[in-house]
Motif scaffolding. Structure first.
Motif, PDB file in Angstrom:
ATOM      1  N   PHE A 122      -8.404   4.348   1.760  1.00  0.00           N
ATOM      2  CA  PHE A 122      -9.349   5.255   2.412  1.00  0.00           C
ATOM      3  C   PHE A 122     -10.740   4.624   2.550  1.00  0.00           C
ATOM      4  O   PHE A 122     -11.501   4.955   3.452  1.00  0.00           O
ATOM      5  CB  PHE A 122      -9.441   6.542   1.593  1.00  0.00           C
TER       6      PHE A 122
ATOM      7  N   ALA B  12      -6.150  -5.374  -5.451  1.00  0.00           N
ATOM      8  CA  ALA B  12      -7.456  -4.705  -5.365  1.00  0.00           C
ATOM      9  C   ALA B  12      -8.311  -5.370  -4.289  1.00  0.00           C
ATOM     10  O   ALA B  12      -8.295  -6.591  -4.130  1.00  0.00           O
ATOM     11  CB  ALA B  12      -8.154  -4.789  -6.712  1.00  0.00           C
ATOM     12  N   ASP B  13      -9.035  -4.558  -3.544  1.00  0.00           N
ATOM     13  CA  ASP B  13      -9.924  -5.072  -2.510  1.00  0.00           C
ATOM     14  C   ASP B  13     -11.347  -4.645  -2.871  1.00  0.00           C
ATOM     15  O   ASP B  13     -11.695  -3.467  -2.791  1.00  0.00           O
ATOM     16  CB  ASP B  13      -9.514  -4.478  -1.153  1.00  0.00           C
ATOM     17  N   ASN B  14     -12.130  -5.646  -3.310  1.00  0.00           N
ATOM     18  CA  ASN B  14     -13.483  -5.299  -3.791  1.00  0.00           C
ATOM     19  C   ASN B  14     -14.510  -5.184  -2.664  1.00  0.00           C
ATOM     20  O   ASN B  14     -15.665  -4.860  -2.933  1.00  0.00           O
ATOM     21  CB  ASN B  14     -13.955  -6.367  -4.787  1.00  0.00           C
ATOM     22  N   ARG B  15     -14.088  -5.463  -1.445  1.00  0.00           N
ATOM     23  CA  ARG B  15     -15.087  -5.547  -0.370  1.00  0.00           C
ATOM     24  C   ARG B  15     -15.822  -4.222  -0.098  1.00  0.00           C
ATOM     25  O   ARG B  15     -17.048  -4.238   0.017  1.00  0.00           O
ATOM     26  CB  ARG B  15     -14.420  -6.085   0.910  1.00  0.00           C
TER      27      ARG B  15
ATOM     28  N   SER C 119      -4.327   7.039  -1.851  1.00  0.00           N
ATOM     29  CA  SER C 119      -3.667   5.775  -1.541  1.00  0.00           C
ATOM     30  C   SER C 119      -3.894   4.798  -2.687  1.00  0.00           C
ATOM     31  O   SER C 119      -4.853   4.935  -3.454  1.00  0.00           O
ATOM     32  CB  SER C 119      -4.215   5.196  -0.241  1.00  0.00           C
TER      33      SER C 119
ATOM     34  N   ASN D  77     -16.566   0.741  -7.684  1.00  0.00           N
ATOM     35  CA  ASN D  77     -15.519  -0.218  -7.321  1.00  0.00           C
ATOM     36  C   ASN D  77     -14.186   0.152  -7.957  1.00  0.00           C
ATOM     37  O   ASN D  77     -13.125  -0.082  -7.370  1.00  0.00           O
ATOM     38  CB  ASN D  77     -15.948  -1.626  -7.707  1.00  0.00           C
TER      39      ASN D  77
ATOM     40  N   MET E 275     -16.107  -1.079   5.171  1.00  0.00           N
ATOM     41  CA  MET E 275     -16.329  -2.510   5.408  1.00  0.00           C
ATOM     42  C   MET E 275     -16.975  -2.766   6.760  1.00  0.00           C
ATOM     43  O   MET E 275     -17.549  -3.814   6.987  1.00  0.00           O
ATOM     44  CB  MET E 275     -14.997  -3.261   5.309  1.00  0.00           C
TER      45      MET E 275
ATOM     46  N   LEU F  77      -3.530   0.448  -3.457  1.00  0.00           N
ATOM     47  CA  LEU F  77      -3.257  -0.885  -2.924  1.00  0.00           C
ATOM     48  C   LEU F  77      -2.666  -1.751  -4.033  1.00  0.00           C
ATOM     49  O   LEU F  77      -3.067  -1.641  -5.195  1.00  0.00           O
ATOM     50  CB  LEU F  77      -4.547  -1.543  -2.431  1.00  0.00           C
ATOM     51  N   ALA F  78      -1.745  -2.624  -3.658  1.00  0.00           N
ATOM     52  CA  ALA F  78      -1.154  -3.516  -4.666  1.00  0.00           C
ATOM     53  C   ALA F  78      -2.188  -4.523  -5.147  1.00  0.00           C
ATOM     54  O   ALA F  78      -2.284  -4.830  -6.339  1.00  0.00           O
ATOM     55  CB  ALA F  78       0.046  -4.232  -4.061  1.00  0.00           C
TER      56      ALA F  78
ATOM     57  N   ALA G 249     -11.711   0.082  -4.896  1.00  0.00           N
ATOM     58  CA  ALA G 249     -10.944  -1.166  -4.743  1.00  0.00           C
ATOM     59  C   ALA G 249      -9.456  -0.928  -4.519  1.00  0.00           C
ATOM     60  O   ALA G 249      -8.779  -1.715  -3.883  1.00  0.00           O
ATOM     61  CB  ALA G 249     -11.156  -2.053  -5.960  1.00  0.00           C
ATOM     62  N   ARG G 250      -8.940   0.169  -5.039  1.00  0.00           N
ATOM     63  CA  ARG G 250      -7.488   0.417  -4.932  1.00  0.00           C
ATOM     64  C   ARG G 250      -7.155   1.426  -3.831  1.00  0.00           C
ATOM     65  O   ARG G 250      -6.014   1.858  -3.714  1.00  0.00           O
ATOM     66  CB  ARG G 250      -6.959   0.948  -6.273  1.00  0.00           C
ATOM     67  N   SER G 251      -8.184   1.817  -3.058  1.00  0.00           N
ATOM     68  CA  SER G 251      -7.940   2.882  -2.081  1.00  0.00           C
ATOM     69  C   SER G 251      -8.018   2.377  -0.643  1.00  0.00           C
ATOM     70  O   SER G 251      -8.981   1.696  -0.262  1.00  0.00           O
ATOM     71  CB  SER G 251      -8.963   3.996  -2.276  1.00  0.00           C
TER      72      SER G 251
ATOM     73  N   GLU H 116       0.855  -1.193   0.000  1.00  0.00           N
ATOM     74  CA  GLU H 116       0.000   0.000   0.000  1.00  0.00           C
ATOM     75  C   GLU H 116       0.892   1.243   0.000  1.00  0.00           C
ATOM     76  O   GLU H 116       1.925   1.256   0.676  1.00  0.00           O
ATOM     77  CB  GLU H 116      -0.792  -0.069   1.308  1.00  0.00           C
TER      78      GLU H 116
ATOM     79  N   ILE I 228       0.567   5.451   0.553  1.00  0.00           N
ATOM     80  CA  ILE I 228      -0.360   6.542   0.908  1.00  0.00           C
ATOM     81  C   ILE I 228       0.398   7.858   0.858  1.00  0.00           C
ATOM     82  O   ILE I 228       1.449   8.002   1.489  1.00  0.00           O
ATOM     83  CB  ILE I 228      -0.923   6.378   2.340  1.00  0.00           C
TER      84      ILE I 228
ATOM     85  N   ILE J 278      -9.816   9.789  -1.678  1.00  0.00           N
ATOM     86  CA  ILE J 278      -9.852   8.378  -2.114  1.00  0.00           C
ATOM     87  C   ILE J 278      -8.609   8.046  -2.940  1.00  0.00           C
ATOM     88  O   ILE J 278      -8.065   6.955  -2.824  1.00  0.00           O
ATOM     89  CB  ILE J 278     -11.156   8.099  -2.896  1.00  0.00           C
ATOM     90  N   ASN J 279      -8.155   9.002  -3.761  1.00  0.00           N
ATOM     91  CA  ASN J 279      -7.002   8.713  -4.618  1.00  0.00           C
ATOM     92  C   ASN J 279      -5.661   9.018  -3.931  1.00  0.00           C
ATOM     93  O   ASN J 279      -4.637   9.058  -4.584  1.00  0.00           O
ATOM     94  CB  ASN J 279      -7.118   9.452  -5.953  1.00  0.00           C
TER      95      ASN J 279
ATOM     96  N   ILE K 212     -19.895  -9.218   5.036  1.00  0.00           N
ATOM     97  CA  ILE K 212     -20.612  -8.520   3.945  1.00  0.00           C
ATOM     98  C   ILE K 212     -21.671  -9.443   3.345  1.00  0.00           C
ATOM     99  O   ILE K 212     -22.799  -9.032   3.064  1.00  0.00           O
ATOM    100  CB  ILE K 212     -19.598  -8.049   2.876  1.00  0.00           C
TER     101      ILE K 212
END
Lengths: 598, 302
Positions: free
Chosen positions: B49, A572-575, A567, B41, B54, A569-570, B45-47, A548, A550, A564-565, B253
Motif C-alpha cells: 500500500f 522488505a522495501d525501505n524506499r 498486504s 519503516n 515513492m 511483501l516477501a 517496508a512490508r506493505s 506479495e 494482499i 497498510i497491513n 529518492i
C-alpha cells in the motif's frame, strides 16, 4: 385560476404516480417584516379524517435559537457566540389558536420546539380545522433561519404539524444539536408578502405576485414535500440551466459571479448522474442560493439549496464542489426519500455522503483531486477515511443523533464512517445489484419516511441473506474492522515453493474476502478467505515463491480501519519509509530555520 | 543593491562557518527524524500500500499511518519541540561567535578559538534577546492579525482568484511585520558583538538607534537576499517531484534528498549573506570594540 389549480392537482398526481400517498395541505399566509426581523402569519391545517386523533401536535423549529441553553445550541458554539454577541435570538410564539373558528389559545402548550393542542371537548379532532397565529423572530446570522444585511433565509419559519403515526399518536422530534428538521409530507399553499424589490428563491415559481403598495404578495403551491424553505435578497442575480425536463436556477450576488461556473458544473453533472443512476428527481426544479449564514457548507431543503459564499482557501481545492455535490444529492436522499434525521440520521447523511463520494469519483476519477497541491494529493475517499478515524468516530452507525456528543463526532460517525459502511455494502452488492437496489429504494420510498428496517428489508429482498447479514453488522457492530496479512514465508520443497502466511481480522463482518498471492514469476493466484476464526495460518504450494500477498486487494471493505497491513511483501522495501523520512527531515530543517534563523 | 551583492564573496570566504551552521541544523533534524524513520519503516517496508509514496506525496498513506498509530504523531511533535528547544539553545551559544565574525569584518581565516570564546562570553545576552523577541513576536503577531482583519473587512466580497490574491496579500503583511522584528533582533545581536560590555538596556537602545532610520532598507535587503532562495526552493520542490516521479527508485529518492539538503544549505547561506550586509552597514556607525586602535589613540589626527 381554475386552470392553475387543475394543473397543480394534475402535476401532483403525476409526481406521486401509482405510489401516491394521501397528503394534507398546509395553508400559510404571512408577511416578512424586515424592520423587526420577523415573520407574522397564520397557519391553517385541516386535520386528517383517519386515524382517530384526540390531540394535535406541531413543531416550532425557530425555538432552537430561542436562548443559550437550548439542546440545539449547546453543541453549536459558533452559532451561540454570534447570538450572544449580537443578542439577537430567534424563536416562535403562538399568538392565538382557533379550532373551527373558536378561540382555543389557552389550550395550546409550547415546550421548546414542541407545540401541543388539547381540545376542551373530548370529541375527536379528525376533520377539524386548526388555525395558529404565529410570530417568528429571525436571528442574525443563524443557520437555517437567518438574516444578514438584507438577505434572508427562511426555513421552519411557520408552525407545522408533527408526524402522525398510524395509531393516531404524534411523533414530535427532539431537536438536539445534530438534528435536522423532520416534517410530514404535505402540500404547501403559501402566501407571503415581502418588501417589493426582494428577489425570492423558492422551490417552485410563484403562481402569482401581486404588488400592494410597498409589498409584493407571492403565492406558492408546492408538494408533496416535508419542508418549505425560502431565500431572498434584493441583490440576487439569477442564472438558469435547462437539463431535459428539469430547470436548475442559481441565485447569487454580483461578487459571487466568479464561483458560478464551479457550482454549475458540479450541480448539473450531479443532477444528470443521479437522474440516470437512481431515478428522475420528482420535483424537476432545483434552486441554488448563495446565502450569508453562520456556517460554512450548505443546507438542503426540498427543491432548494442554500450554499455559503466560498473565500480564498476553498479555491485551492475541490472542497466547495464537494459541498455542492453533497447538497444536490440530498434532493434524492432527503427531499424525495425522507427519513427521521433525529433517530436514524445515517439514512440521510451517510447515504448522501456515500453517493457524494461516488459522484466525485465519477466526475473526476478515483484520484479525484479533492486536494492536489504541490505534489500533495487527497481524494474525497481519503478525506472520508481521514475524518472517520477521529477518536469519536468509532462505534455503531445505526444510532440516534443525540447519542453523539459533539458535532465533530456526529460528522465522523454519520457522515464519514457511515459513507464507508454503505460503500462496503454497495461493493458487496456488486455493480448489477447495486443499480437495482438503489433504483428500487428510491422508487419504493419516494415521498415516504423510510426507516432502517425498510432499508435492511429491501437489501435482504434484493441481495439475499449473506449481504443482509453483512449489512446488519455494518450498521450495528461497534467493533472496528481490520483485515491483516502477516508472517509471509517462502520455503523451497522439491521443485515447488511452499508459501505460508497468516490472515486475521478484527470485527464481526462475516463475509468471504478475496486475497491475491502475487508470485515472483508475476503470476497472480486469486483466493477467498471465509474466516471461521479470527486468525488462520494458510499454507499453499505454488510453482514460484510469493512476492506479495494482499487481502481485499480491491478495497471491498471500505471500513477496514488500516489498509497498510492489508498486504505483506516477501522482501522488505525501505524506499517509501526513506522517502517519507527525507521529506520530514526537510520539514524539520525548515522549521529550525524559521525559529533559529539559520 | 550593489552593497548587497558585494557581500557574496564574503559568504564564500566564510564557507566553513556556513557549513558548520548548516550541518548543525541537518544533524539535529536527522537525529529527530531517525526514530520516526525506524517506527514508520516497520509499517511501510512490508506493505504494498505504501508504494505510492515513492512517486508522490500520497496523503492517504500518511493518513493511514498516523490514523492507526494515534500515539505516533503526538510523540513525534513532542520530540520536535524538544529538539527545537535544544537547537535554539545551541544557536544562542553560536550567535556570539557568528555575530562577532560578521560585525568585526574578519572572515578569512576565522580564528576558531576566538570564535568560541565569543560564543561563551555573549551567550546570556543572546538568550535574553531571544526571550525578549519571543514576547515581541507574540505581540506583533496578534497586532498584525488585527491589521489583516481590517483588510479582511474590505475584501469580504471578493471571490475566486481575487480572494486568493487578497489572502496572499494578508500573509505578506504578517510576514513583513514579523520580518522587521527579525531584522531588529539581528541589529540587537550585532550591537552585542560590538558592545558586549554594555548593559542590556543600552544594547537595545543602540540597536533601536541603528534600526529606526534604516529599517526599510534593511528589510528590503533581507527580501533581496531571500528572493533567490525562494526561487531555488520552488525549483527544488519541482525538481524533487520530477526526480521521484520520473527517475524513481532509490536514485530518485537520493536525488530528492540531495535537492532538499541543497535548499536547506542555501537557506543558511541566505541568512549569512544578509548578515554580512547588515554587519558592514552596522559598522559604519557602530564600530564599537572593532574601532582600529590607531583611531582610538587618535593617531590619525596627529
Amino acid at each position: 385560476m381554475m386552470s392553475c389549480k387543475l394543473a397543480f392537482i394534475l402535476s401532483v398526481l403525476f409526481l406521486t404516480g401509482i405510489t401516491a400517498v394521501a397528503v394534507d395541505t398546509l395553508h400559510v399566509t404571512a408577511e416578512l417584516d424586515t424592520l423587526r426581523k420577523q415573520v407574522v402569519g397564520v397557519m391553517t391545517y385541516r386535520l386528517p379524517d383517519t386515524p382517530e386523533i384526540a390531540t394535535f401536535e406541531f413543531q416550532l423549529v425557530p425555538n432552537m435559537y430561542a436562548e443559550r441553553n437550548t439542546p440545539y445550541l449547546k453543541s453549536k458554539p459558533q452559532l451561540l457566540n454570534i447570538f450572544e454577541s449580537t443578542n439577537e435570538w430567534g424563536g416562535m410564539t403562538i399568538d392565538s389558536a382557533l379550532l373551527d373558528g373558536d378561540n382555543s389559545t389557552e389550550r395550546v402548550t409550547v415546550e421548546y420546539t414542541k407545540g401541543g393542542f388539547q381540545p376542551q371537548d373530548k370529541n375527536r379532532l379528525n376533520g377539524r380545522t386548526v388555525r395558529l397565529y404565529f410570530t417568528t423572530r429571525i436571528p442574525r446570522l443563524g443557520d437555517r433561519l437567518s438574516y444578514f444585511g438584507e438577505d434572508y433565509l427562511l426555513d421552519g419559519w411557520f408552525p407545522f404539524p408533527a408526524l402522525l403515526r398510524d395509531d393516531g399518536s404524534w411523533y414530535n422530534p427532539d431537536y438536539n444539536a445534530n438534528a435536522e428538521l423532520v416534517g410530514p409530507f404535505m402540500h404547501y399553499d403559501i402566501h407571503i408578502a415581502v418588501p417589493s424589490g426582494m428577489i425570492v428563491a423558492a422551490p417552485v415559481p410563484p403562481e402569482s405576485g401581486d404588488k400592494q403598495g410597498e409589498t409584493t404578495c407571492y403565492r406558492y403551491h408546492f408538494g408533496p414535500a416535508h419542508d418549505f424553505g425560502l431565500a431572498m435578497s434584493p441583490y440576487y442575480l439569477i442564472d438558469s440551466t435547462r437539463l431535459g425536463n428539469a430547470t436548475l436556477l442559481y441565485y447569487y450576488h454580483a461578487e459571487e459571479q466568479p464561483i458560478l461556473p464551479e457550482i454549475k458544473t458540479a450541480a448539473e453533472s450531479t443532477y444528470v448522474y443521479m437522474n440516470k443512476t437512481v431515478g428522475e428527481n420528482a420535483y424537476g426544479r432545483l434552486g441554488f442560493v448563495l446565502t450569508p449564514t453562520a456556517i460554512g457548507g450548505g443546507i438542503e431543503f426540498p427543491g432548494l439549496i442554500s450554499l455559503y459564499s466560498p473565500r480564498g482557501g476553498a479555491m485551492l481545492s475541490r472542497m466547495y464542489e464537494l459541498v455542492v455535490v453533497h447538497e444536490t444529492i440530498h434532493q434524492w436522499f432527503y427531499a424525495m426519500v425522507a427519513s427521521d434525521q433525529v433517530r436514524e440520521p445515517w439514512l440521510d447523511e451517510s447515504v448522501t455522503n456515500f453517493w457524494t463520494d461516488r459522484v466525485f469519483s465519477h466526475l473526476w476519477g478515483e484520484e479525484d483531486g479533492l486536494l492536489d497541491l504541490a505534489g500533495l494529493s487527497l481524494s474525497s475517499r481519503d478525506y472520508l477515511r481521514l475524518t472517520a478515524q477521529t477518536p469519536g468516530g468509532a462505534g455503531r452507525l445505526n444510532r440516534p443523533a443525540e447519542s453523539l456528543v459533539s458535532s465533530a463526532d456526529f460528522f465522523s460517525v454519520i457522515y464519514s464512517h457511515g459513507a464507508l459502511a454503505l460503500e462496503t455494502f454497495d461493493n458487496l452488492l456488486g455493480d448489477s445489484l447495486s443499480g437495482i437496489f438503489w433504483r428500487e429504494y428510491v422508487a419504493r420510498n419516494t415521498f415516504r419516511h423510510v426507516t432502517a428496517d425498510d432499508f435492511v428489508t429491501l437489501a435482504e429482498e434484493i441481495s439475499g441473506s449473506d449481504i443482509h447479514k453483512a449489512l446488519l453488522c455494518l450498521l450495528n457492530d461497534a467493533e472496528a474492522l481490520d483485515y491483516r496479512v502477516t508472517e509471509l514465508t517462502n520455503t523451497r520443497v522439491d521443485s515447488v515453493a511452499e508459501i505460508g502466511f497468516t490472515l486475521s481480522r478484527t470485527g464481526k463482518l462475516d463475509i468471504a474476502i478475496p486475497y491475491w498471492i502475487i508470485l515472483y514469476n508475476n503470476d497472480t493466484l486469486r483466493y477467498e478467505w471465509k474466516p471461521e476464526y479470527r486468525a488462520e495460518r494458510i499454507t499453499i504450494t505454488a510453482p514460484s515463491p510469493a512476492r506479495e500477498i494482499i487481502i481485499d486487494p480491491e478495497h471491498l471493505v471500505a471500513v477496514d480501519i488500516d489498509l497498510i497491513n492489508n498486504s505483506v511483501l516477501a522482501a522488505a522495501d525501505n524506499r517509501p519509509g526513506l522517502r517519507l523520512s527525507s521529506g520530514v527531515m526537510f520539514l524539520v530543517e525548515s522549521l529550525l530555520s524559521v525559529v533559529g534563523g539559520w | 543593491m550593489l552593497d548587497i551583492i558585494r557581500q557574496l564573496p564574503r559568504v564564500r570566504e566564510a564557507r566553513k562557518l556556513w557549513l558548520m551552521l548548516y550541518l548543525l541544523k541537518a544533524l539535529l533534524a536527522f537525529l529527530l527524524v531517525l526514530p520516526f524513520l525506524f517506527t514508520v519503516n516497520a509499517d511501510l517496508a512490508r506493505s504494498a500500500f505504501a508504494k505510492t509514496l515513492m512517486t508522490g506525496w500520497d496523503i492517504s498513506v500518511i493518513l493511514e499511518l498516523f490514523g492507526n498509530a494515534g500515539e505516533l504523531l503526538p510523540a513525534f511533535i513532542l520530540m520536535i519541540l524538544a529538539g527545537t528547544l535544544v537547537y535554539m539553545t545551541i544557536i544562542q551559544f553560536l550567535n556570539g561567535g557568528v555575530y562577532y565574525v560578521i560585525v568585526s569584518g574578519h572572515t578569512s581565516p576565522i580564528n576558531w578559538r576566538e570564535f568560541f570564546a565569543e560564543c561563551g562570553a555573549c551567550f546570556l545576552l543572546h538568550v535574553k534577546i531571544t526571550l525578549l523577541m519571543l514576547l515581541v513576536y507574540i505581540l506583533l503577531f496578534s497586532s498584525s492579525m488585527f491589521v489583516v482583519s481590517l483588510f479582511g473587512a474590505t475584501g469580504q466580497n471578493l471571490m475566486g482568484t481575487a480572494a486568493l490574491i487578497m489572502l496572499l496579500g494578508k500573509l505578506l503583511i504578517v510576514f513583513l511585520i514579523l520580518l522587521a522584528a527579525s531584522v531588529f533582533s539581528d541589529s540587537a545581536r550585532a550591537t552585542v558583538a560590538a558592545y558586549p560590555d554594555r548593559p542590556f538596556r543600552e544594547i537595545l537602545k543602540t540597536a533601536s538607534t541603528y534600526f529606526k532610520p534604516g529599517f526599510a532598507a534593511l528589510t528590503g535587503a533581507y527580501i533581496i537576499t531571500y528572493l533567490p532562495f525562494f526561487i531555488l526552493w520552488a525549483l527544488v520542490e519541482w525538481l524533487a517531484l520530477k526526480a521521484t516521479g520520473e527517475i524513481g527508485g532509490l536514485v530518485g529518492i537520493f536525488l530528492e534528498f540531495i535537492l532538499f539538503q541543497l535548499a536547506a544549505a542555501v537557506r543558511t547561506g541566505q541568512k549569512l549573506w544578509f548578515l554580512f550586509y547588515l554587519g558592514q552597514d552596522f559598522r559604519k556607525t557602530n564600530q564599537g570594540r572593532f574601532l582600529p586602535k590607531q583611531i582610538e589613540l587618535n593617531l590619525d589626527a596627529r
